[in-house]
Design an enzyme around this catalytic site. Structure first.
Site, PDB file in Angstrom:
ATOM      1  CG  ASP A  11     -48.748  59.361  -1.732  1.00 32.93           C
ATOM      2  OD1 ASP A  11     -49.106  59.784  -0.608  1.00 32.93           O
ATOM      3  OD2 ASP A  11     -48.777  58.150  -2.038  1.00 32.93           O
TER       4      ASP A  11
ATOM      5  CG  ASN B 288     -55.295  71.403   3.870  1.00 36.26           C
ATOM      6  OD1 ASN B 288     -56.083  71.673   4.774  1.00 36.26           O
ATOM      7  ND2 ASN B 288     -55.700  70.901   2.700  1.00 36.26           N
TER       8      ASN B 288
ATOM      9  CE1 TYR C 296     -59.518  64.072  10.379  1.00 41.59           C
ATOM     10  CE2 TYR C 296     -60.983  64.812  12.124  1.00 41.59           C
ATOM     11  CZ  TYR C 296     -60.234  65.079  10.997  1.00 41.59           C
ATOM     12  OH  TYR C 296     -60.209  66.358  10.495  1.00 41.59           O
TER      13      TYR C 296
ATOM     14  CB  VAL D 266     -65.391  73.115   7.052  1.00 43.83           C
ATOM     15  CG1 VAL D 266     -65.195  74.001   5.830  1.00 43.83           C
ATOM     16  CG2 VAL D 266     -64.671  73.716   8.250  1.00 43.83           C
TER      17      VAL D 266
END
Length: 255
Positions: A63, A90, A154, A187
Site C-alpha cells: 500500500d 505508477n 486529480y 488510455v
C-alpha cells in the site's frame, strides 16, 4: 531487445493497466520485476505473466500510502533481488468531481495515493537503488499539464507529479539516478471510467470525444505507455532526465 537483462525493476500499481503492461514489457526485455500492488490475486497473476514474458516476476503486497509498509517492502525487494535498477512509480487513483462535488476525504485520498504515495516509494527506493545508472519513471498525466473540468483533485495531483519529477531529477543527478515522467492521454484501461460515469457518457459519447479531441482518433493502449516507460528507463535514454514525455496521440497539439 534485452535492455534490462539481469536488471531489477520495481513497478507500483502493477496489477493492472499501465503498470501491468510496464511490468510485462520490462520482463520481456530480461528484467526481474517486483510487482507491487494492494491486490494480491491480480498481482500474483502478473508476476507469473512476467515469467511467461521471458523475465522473472515476484509479487509484493504494498500500500503506497503506508510509509512503514513501503519502506519494508522496498528494503525486502533490494535484499531479495540484490538491488533496484529501475523504479516505475505508477500507482494512482482517479475520481471525478468539481471542487464543490469533492469532499475532503476524497481530495485527501487522491493526493495521498498520487503524490504522497509516489514520494514515499521514491524516498524508500533511492538509498537502495543503483546510484550510477539507476532510473526512475513516474506516471503523470496530460491532466497535470492543462486544466480539465470536474477533475479538481486529480489534475492537482498530477501537476504535482510533473514538478516533483523535475525537482527529483535535479537532486538525484549527482548520484547518477535519472528521473523522468510519462504523461499519458486517453488510455483504454478502465482507469478513466469514473470520469466517463461522472459525465454520464455512453460508449458512443466516448468514441465521439476521442474522434473530436485526439488527432490519431483512438485511445492509446497500455502497451504503448509501457514502451515509453521502458525507453526512459533504459540506457537508450542515458542523457535524458527531468523530462516530461507526453504520449497522447496528439491531443495536446491543439489544446
Amino acid at each position: 531487445m534485452n535492455r534490462f537483462q539481469d536488471k531489477v525493476a520495481v513497478v507500483t500499481g502493477s496489477a493492472h493497466g499501465i503498470g501491468r503492461a510496464t511490468a510485462l514489457r520490462l520482463a520481456s526485455e530480461g528484467a526481474h520485476v517486483a510487482v507491487l500492488d494492494v491486490r494480491q490475486a491480480d498481482g500474483e497473476r502478473v508476476a507469473l505473466e512476467c515469467v511467461s514474458a521471458g523475465g522473472q516476476g515476484r509479487y509484493y503486497r504494498c500500500d503506497v500510502t503506508d510509509q512503514a509498509e513501503v519502506t519494508g517492502v522496498v528494503n525486502r525487494v533490494a535484499a531479495d533481488l540484490g538491488t533496484i535498477d529501475v523504479l516505475h512509480a505508477n500507482a494512482g487513483r482517479l475520481r471525478a468531481g468539481t471542487v464543490l462535488e469533492t469532499d475532503l476525504d476524497e481530495w485527501s485520498r487522491i493526493l495521498t495515493v498520487n503524490v504522497t504515495g509516489m514520494y514515499l516509494v521514491i524516498k524508500a527506493a533511492v538509498p537502495v537503488m543503483r546510484h550510477d545508472g539507476g532510473a526512475i519513471v513516474t506516471t503523470g498525466s496530460i491532466s497535470g499539464l492543462f486544466g480539465e473540468p470536474a477533475l479538481t483533485a486529480y489534475t492537482a495531483s498530477k501537476a504535482a507529479v510533473v514538478n516533483m519529477t523535475r525537482s527529483l531529477a535535479i537532486d538525484l543527478a549527482v548520484i547518477g539516478i535519472r528521473v523522468n515522467c510519462v504523461c499519458p492521454g486517453w488510455v483504454d484501461t478502465g482507469f478513466n471510467d469514473p470520469q466517463f460515469e461522472h459525465d454520464q457518457m455512453t460508449a458512443g459519447d466516448i468514441t465521439a470525444l476521442i474522434d473530436r479531441t485526439v488527432p490519431m482518433r483512438r485511445q492509446g493502449e497500455p502497451e504503448e505507455m509501457a514502451a515509453a516507460v521502458a525507453f526512459l528507463a533504459s540506457a537508450d535514454a542515458s542523457y535524458i532526465t527531468g523530462q516530461i514525455l507526453v504520449v497522447d496521440g496528439g491531443l495536446l497539439c491543439h489544446v
